[in-house]
Scaffold this active site. Structure first.
Site, PDB file in Angstrom:
ATOM      1  N   ARG A   1     -22.292  19.374  18.387  1.00 41.99           N
ATOM      2  CA  ARG A   1     -22.412  18.896  16.999  1.00 41.99           C
ATOM      3  C   ARG A   1     -22.734  20.131  16.172  1.00 41.99           C
ATOM      4  O   ARG A   1     -23.830  20.692  16.278  1.00 41.99           O
ATOM      5  CB  ARG A   1     -23.524  17.856  16.887  1.00 41.99           C
TER       6      ARG A   1
ATOM      7  N   HIS B   1     -15.245  12.996  13.892  1.00 37.65           N
ATOM      8  CA  HIS B   1     -16.218  12.428  14.843  1.00 37.65           C
ATOM      9  C   HIS B   1     -15.471  11.575  15.878  1.00 37.65           C
ATOM     10  O   HIS B   1     -15.644  10.348  15.936  1.00 37.65           O
ATOM     11  CB  HIS B   1     -17.248  11.594  14.079  1.00 37.65           C
TER      12      HIS B   1
ATOM     13  N   GLN C   1     -17.243   8.962  18.217  1.00 39.64           N
ATOM     14  CA  GLN C   1     -17.606   7.721  17.526  1.00 39.64           C
ATOM     15  C   GLN C   1     -16.419   6.760  17.503  1.00 39.64           C
ATOM     16  O   GLN C   1     -16.571   5.547  17.689  1.00 39.64           O
ATOM     17  CB  GLN C   1     -18.035   8.061  16.088  1.00 39.64           C
TER      18      GLN C   1
ATOM     19  N   ASP D   1     -19.982   3.911   6.169  1.00 45.56           N
ATOM     20  CA  ASP D   1     -20.862   4.980   6.671  1.00 45.56           C
ATOM     21  C   ASP D   1     -21.700   5.438   5.481  1.00 45.56           C
ATOM     22  O   ASP D   1     -21.416   5.080   4.327  1.00 45.56           O
ATOM     23  CB  ASP D   1     -20.009   6.132   7.258  1.00 45.56           C
TER      24      ASP D   1
ATOM     25  N   CYS E   1     -21.406   3.157  11.662  1.00 45.22           N
ATOM     26  CA  CYS E   1     -21.581   4.060  12.809  1.00 45.22           C
ATOM     27  C   CYS E   1     -23.039   4.427  13.034  1.00 45.22           C
ATOM     28  O   CYS E   1     -23.388   4.911  14.108  1.00 45.22           O
ATOM     29  CB  CYS E   1     -20.747   5.320  12.617  1.00 45.22           C
TER      30      CYS E   1
ATOM     31  N   ARG F   1     -21.152   3.433  22.277  1.00 42.69           N
ATOM     32  CA  ARG F   1     -21.127   4.898  22.356  1.00 42.69           C
ATOM     33  C   ARG F   1     -21.302   5.339  23.814  1.00 42.69           C
ATOM     34  O   ARG F   1     -20.619   6.247  24.279  1.00 42.69           O
ATOM     35  CB  ARG F   1     -22.242   5.521  21.493  1.00 42.69           C
TER      36      ARG F   1
HETATM   37  N1   CP Z   1     -23.266   7.701  14.909  1.00 42.91           N
HETATM   38  C1   CP Z   1     -23.843   8.824  15.367  1.00 42.91           C
HETATM   39  O1   CP Z   1     -23.188   9.803  15.713  1.00 42.91           O
HETATM   40  O2   CP Z   1     -25.210   8.781  15.415  1.00 42.91           O
HETATM   41  P1   CP Z   1     -26.180   9.984  15.733  1.00 42.91           P
HETATM   42  O3   CP Z   1     -26.187  10.890  14.532  1.00 42.91           O
HETATM   43  O4   CP Z   1     -27.521   9.346  15.963  1.00 42.91           O
HETATM   44  O5   CP Z   1     -25.682  10.709  16.942  1.00 42.91           O
HETATM   45  N1  NVA Z   2     -21.124  10.969   8.016  1.00 43.35           N
HETATM   46  C1  NVA Z   2     -22.368  11.077   8.751  1.00 43.35           C
HETATM   47  C2  NVA Z   2     -22.204  10.589  10.151  1.00 43.35           C
HETATM   48  C3  NVA Z   2     -23.428  10.634  11.007  1.00 43.35           C
HETATM   49  C4  NVA Z   2     -23.167  10.179  12.402  1.00 43.35           C
HETATM   50  C5  NVA Z   2     -22.842  12.520   8.721  1.00 43.35           C
HETATM   51  O1  NVA Z   2     -22.008  13.422   8.811  1.00 43.35           O
HETATM   52  O2  NVA Z   2     -24.037  12.745   8.582  1.00 43.35           O
END
Ligand code: CP
Ligand code: NVA
Length: 295
Positions: free
Chosen positions: A99, A126, A129, A216, A255, A283
């Site tokens: 990430r 993502h 997800q 989201d 999500c 997930r």
């Molecule tokens: N949806 C998702 O990726 O959640 P986290 O940020 O908790 O990993």
């Molecule tokens: N769009 C959000 C998703 C988190 C899982 C972000 O990037 O923070």
């Protein structure tokens, strides 16, 4: 192979990943023996609940293990370049899930790693997800004649969702505020597949034929300074009882993490329409499908 976005899979491969995830979830399949003792490095430049825990537990349940690499716990946080981190990690682990803040760093990681790289969220995408989302929709109502409305930001999750949904033949009607449209590249890639993708700016029109409404956060990680401006710009795009009443009993997806009172109301999250907790649990099953395919 790498999973930088969902269309790194071809369509049969995406269905195979979903089949594997479902079979492992149902206990109808055993994890492949080759994953026994396998290692996954998990590099995180931003916080995570679901991605971190589901990949780590997923690896354990497949017979391997995961190593958590928070940016500030490794030399990356002191300025060691991504490309050097990628090459060093490749000597130890069988795959890297990452990430990172920018999509460019994700691409550099994938370029220099010689083990599979899985995107665990970047500024643009993502895909992990989306595997869980598609598994959830498949369980709920299947893909045939199903329409999903995306209401809210044209962000990383939304862009990957458009592409993944189109790949399995879902129709998507999306509404974003003006100025917050999807990356045109994702819309173009989605258009190459079977599902019909409509993007616009009208939430009522988007939800009119929806079986599921998906949203989201308005303020993604790293956008905290834009909160005031975005909350004002997203007025009318909240997933609330009034918007849901314009659907024929549509289900609700998110999500997570959610900002209740911004993109979604508390009563909608707690309503019988939600698929949110199934989506979160999936997930774990989705990660296993991805790991079996890639490692
Ligand atoms: N949806 C998702 O990726 O959640 P986290 O940020 O908790 O990993
Ligand atoms: N769009 C959000 C998703 C988190 C899982 C972000 O990037 O923070």
């Amino acid at each position: 192979m790498n999973l930088i976005d969902i269309d790194d899979f071809d369509v049969p491969q995406l269905h195979r990943v979903l089949d594997t995830a479902a079979a492992l979830k149902a206990g109808e399949e055993e994890p492949p023996a080759r994953l026994a003792g396998a290692s996954l490095g998990m590099l995180f430049e931003r916080p995570s609940t679901r991605t971190r825990v589901s990949f780590e537990v997923g690896m354990t349940e497949l017979g391997g293990h995961a190593v958590f690499l928070g940016k500030d716990d490794i030399q990356l946080g002191r300025g060691e370049p991504i490309k050097d981190t990628a090459r060093a990690l490749s000597g130890y682990v069988d795959g890297v899930m990452a990430r990172v803040k920018t999509h460019e760093d994700m691409l550099e990681l994938a370029e220099y790693a010689d083990v599979p790289v899985i995107n665990g969220l970047s500024s643009e995408a993502h895909p992990a997800q989306i595997v869980a989302d598609l598994l959830t929709i498949r369980e709920h109502c299947g893909f045939e004649d199903t329409t999903v409305a995306w209401v809210g930001d044209g962000n990383n999750v939304g862009a990957s969702f458009l592409v993944g949904a189109a790949m399995v033949g879902l129709d998507v009607a999306a509404a974003t505020p003006e100025g917050y449209e999807f990356n045109p590249d994702a819309v173009e890639r989605a258009a190459a597949y079977d599902g019909e993708i409509t993007v616009g700016h009208d939430p009522d029109a988007a939800v009119a034929d929806a079986d599921i409404v998906y949203t989201d956060v308005w303020v993604s990680m790293g956008e905290e300074e834009q909160r005031e401006e975005k909350v004002a710009d997203f007025a009318g795009f909240q997933l609330n009882a009034e918007l849901l009443a314009k659907t024929d009993d549509a289900a609700v997806m998110h999500c997570l993490p959610a900002h209740r009172g911004e993109e979604i109301t508390d009563d909608v999250m707690e309503s019988e329409r939600e698929l949110i907790w199934a989506q979160a649990e999936n997930r774990l099953h989705g990660q296993k499908g991805i790991l079996v395919e890639l490692l």
